[in-house]
Scaffold this motif. Structure first.
Motif, short mmCIF file in Angstrom:
data_model
loop_
_atom_site.label_atom_id
_atom_site.label_comp_id
_atom_site.label_asym_id
_atom_site.label_seq_id
_atom_site.Cartn_x
_atom_site.Cartn_y
_atom_site.Cartn_z
N THR B 157 50.26 32.59 79.19
CA THR B 157 51.45 33.29 79.72
C THR B 157 51.35 33.42 81.24
O THR B 157 52.37 33.37 81.94
N LYS B 158 50.14 33.58 81.73
CA LYS B 158 49.96 33.72 83.19
C LYS B 158 50.38 32.46 83.91
O LYS B 158 50.96 32.51 85.00
N GLN B 159 50.10 31.32 83.30
CA GLN B 159 50.48 30.05 83.93
C GLN B 159 52.00 29.90 83.96
O GLN B 159 52.58 29.43 84.94
N VAL B 160 52.65 30.33 82.88
CA VAL B 160 54.12 30.26 82.82
C VAL B 160 54.73 31.23 83.84
O VAL B 160 55.67 30.89 84.56
N GLU B 161 54.17 32.44 83.91
CA GLU B 161 54.67 33.42 84.87
C GLU B 161 54.52 32.91 86.30
O GLU B 161 55.44 33.04 87.12
N TYR B 162 53.37 32.33 86.59
CA TYR B 162 53.14 31.84 87.95
C TYR B 162 54.11 30.72 88.29
O TYR B 162 54.70 30.69 89.39
#
Lengths: 126, 178
Positions: B157-162
């Motif tokens: 999810t962090k990669q998508v958010e970034y």
């Protein structure tokens, strides 16, 4: 006294409008799907912060589909926007707009559209 | 009882050639009562100085140049009749009758209100465009770039958010009418 009343009324109107826009309006919802890994993400924006959760979204404004290879390509690029535009042109990144234009405008999607349009123009001139 | 200053005032200007009609119209416009004026004129002359109709045109005294009521009369030599009846010096009849001195509403309120409405509309337009439709002044949140995703492996999810943060999705906000 009358001028002061008008000024106070204006300030209250702006404050109320800001509260409506940022506090009680329905937030933007984006659905991101990674096709090769079969992952779906439910992305919302609250307080100008992007928040992603695993899972599907009901009635998203926009659906973005790509495979992990495309995500890696975008992630590795110096200019995310330019690479995203390139991948979109190649067909590796698909964007499906579900909400009507009025909803998109009221949620601020025009800013994203303008930034992508600028990236397209830079790509054409570059 | 007629104001002595009024009688003196009338005598002075009658002697200068003004007629009763001119003086009456001027003083009534200043707030004087017609009854008082009639009494004052009655004291000056029982014949009351009414303008006489003449086939041969206006009487000589009416042909004189217009009285310059814009000029303030001399303070010491003659009774002072101010341009506007000041509260404390308003005609006695009004004071005795207990008539409230009604001030005319300020003439500046309407243009100020219109100007305020125009500013409000212009302000609402700019606010709606630069904060709602095309958010321009939003500060981009600074996120730590997660590790590079690998092809074929699960995405966090962090990669998508970034990624979405870099694509300006942070500018979005709630729908104010939905």
């Amino acid at each position: 006294m009358k001028k002061a009343t008008i000024i106070i009324a204006v300030i209250l109107a702006f404050s109320l409008f800001s509260f409506i826009v940022y506090a009680i309006g329905s937030p933007p919802k984006i659905s991101v799907t990674i096709t090769d890994t079969n992952q779906a993400f439910d992305v919302t924006v609250q307080g100008h912060k992007v928040k992603a959760n695993y899972g599907t979204t009901d009635n998203p404004d926009v659906i973005i589909k790509m495979d992990s290879k495309t995500l890696v390509a975008v992630y590795s690029a110096e200019d995310f926007r330019q690479e995203a535009v390139n991948q979109y042109k190649k067909g590796n990144l698909q964007v499906e707009v579900r909400a009507d234009y009025a909803t998109l405008a009221l949620k601020g999607y025009k800013a994203i559209f303008d930034s992508f349009e600028q990236a397209v123009k830079q790509g054409m001139s570059g | 009882m007629v104001d002595a200053r009024l009688v003196q005032y009338l005598k002075t200007y009658l002697s200068q050639g003004y007629n009763r009609e001119q003086l009456e119209s001027h003083l009534v416009a200043q707030g004087w009562n017609r009854n008082d004026l009639d009494q004052a004129f009655g004291q000056i002359s029982p014949k009351a100085e009414k303008p006489k109709f003449s086939f041969f045109g206006k009487p000589k005294q009416q042909v004189q140049q217009k009285p310059q009521f814009q000029q303030k009369p001399a303070v010491q030599a003659q009774p002072v009749m101010q341009a506007k009846p000041v509260r404390e010096e308003r005609p006695r009849a009004y004071a005795e009758a207990g008539v409230a001195h009604v001030e005319r509403p300020s003439s500046h309120f309407v243009p100020v209100a219109v100007l305020a409405c125009v500013f409000l509309l212009v302000g609402m337009f700019f606010y709606s465009y630069f904060y709602v439709i095309n958010p321009t002044f939003v500060t981009k949140p600074v996120l730590t770039k997660p590790d590079l995703p690998t092809v074929g492996s699960a995405v966090s999810t962090k990669q998508v958010e970034y990624a979405l943060n870099e694509l300006d999705f942070y500018k979005l906000h709630g729908n104010p009418v939905g």
